[in-house]
Write a protein that holds these residues in place. Sequence first.
Motif, PDB file in Angstrom:
ATOM      1  N   UNK A 339       0.832  -1.207   0.000  1.00 27.45           N
ATOM      2  CA  UNK A 339       0.000   0.000   0.000  1.00 27.45           C
ATOM      3  C   UNK A 339       0.869   1.262   0.000  1.00 27.45           C
ATOM      4  N   UNK A 340       1.942   1.238   0.780  1.00 30.28           N
ATOM      5  CA  UNK A 340       2.853   2.375   0.829  1.00 30.28           C
ATOM      6  C   UNK A 340       3.485   2.625  -0.535  1.00 30.28           C
ATOM      7  N   UNK A 341       3.836   1.524  -1.220  1.00 31.75           N
ATOM      8  CA  UNK A 341       4.403   1.672  -2.551  1.00 31.75           C
ATOM      9  C   UNK A 341       3.393   2.189  -3.556  1.00 31.75           C
ATOM     10  N   UNK A 342       2.162   1.715  -3.459  1.00 34.52           N
ATOM     11  CA  UNK A 342       1.112   2.157  -4.382  1.00 34.52           C
ATOM     12  C   UNK A 342       0.778   3.633  -4.214  1.00 34.52           C
ATOM     13  N   UNK A 343       0.775   4.104  -2.959  1.00 30.84           N
ATOM     14  CA  UNK A 343       0.362   5.482  -2.660  1.00 30.84           C
ATOM     15  C   UNK A 343       1.541   6.415  -2.496  1.00 30.84           C
TER      16      UNK A 343
END
Length: 447
Positions: A339-343
């Motif tokens: 999620x951190x990578x996506x956002x």
Amino acid sequence: MLTDISPVLFILSIVAGYLLGVVSGLIPGIHTNNFALILLAMSPLLSDNGVPVFYVAVIILSNSLSHTFHDIIPAIFLGAPNGDTALAVLPGHALLLEGRGAEAVRLSALGSAGSVALALFIALPLSMIFLTAYPLIQAYLAWILIFVVFLMIMTERGEFVKGQGSLSHWKSRFYALVIFFMSGMLGVFAFRMEYLMNPVISFGEPSILLPLLSGLFGSSQLIISLMSAPVIPAQLRSRLELDRKRIFRGIFVGGVSGSLVAWLPGISSSIATVFARLFIKQDFSKEENQYTQYSDEEMLSSAKEFIVSVSGVNTCNAIFGLIALAVIGKTRNGAMVVINGLLEGVSLDASTIILFLCAIALTAIMSYFSTIYLGDRVHQWLLSIDYPLLCYCVIAVLTLLVLLFTGLFGLVVFAIATSIGMLSPFLKIRKSHAMGVILLPVILYFL
């Protein structure tokens, strides 16, 4: 700040994540990280087709939460744990053999749902506390865990025999220490040599926890059951029979434990269950209970309360993984890493967090009812089969899953873990000491 949020796409993303969580929760060996990595790889394609990365993140978040509701079903009815439900196998198995498997599932769903409400209530004050205390806790984390291990071992009572001397408890504590170090050294070896895993099927990132925990808490318990020629009695309806005080205490203990460890590096929710275990004093199985001063009713009540707390641990840990990412900018599990990578280009401001919390609430509502629905019907299938045959089949399936997802090295680790897991019942001590498989490597890492 996110703008132009499509309500329809938002709801569809929540439903998609929820359904993926049902699949990963019910099938042993499939973890939320598997789906998270697949969705990460597919995110460019989805973006090109009108699905922004925010909605992919919602799918992953809903998947991880739904999984924490449904993974109790195979843990109770099949004895097939993952890292989060390992300690729930023994009390769940005890309730299953008492005809209360469906009730155990309902208690787990209640614990998970209650922890969602608790998490939303304590999120703000706990975030403020950890903003201040996080550096100090991180600096002394190894010593905190050593103290937890000390409490685990010193609260071990072992078998109770009328007229026994006071020193007899020290024998059981010595056994507990031996089990802790045996499982711990196996964990150290497995984590350091996990590069030797050569899975037959590559489905996401292989995890050495699959053979470790399936052996220590899954196949070992099934083999012990086979030695006593088990028969699953007719399962009662899932009506709850547990004092409200125990239910609320289980939700509180599990929820607080899960929320606390979500902020700490290298600590999984399986370690939080060890914290929760310290507040549930009675033993869980009749085999252990015959050596204690507790009645069968007290034993069953303790098993039920512990299942509530374990479920609260897992769900609260999943929620606070998101809160920790927003507050201190640290990722604490695979789903949050993705999620951190996506956002990366999206700010986790208040409006984004509120949307994520809405997704959590909706997923929890759907998961609560579907977990109860499935739990009420699984036993109907079990009644029509030979339980010893089912045990053999589950052991065979676990062995096959270990081979497929971790290769021959994982199979060797699985065999050793199964042998160590069988020692606790024979030595008449709690099986939770085998959580040294995770605790010892983490302690050595932070030391």
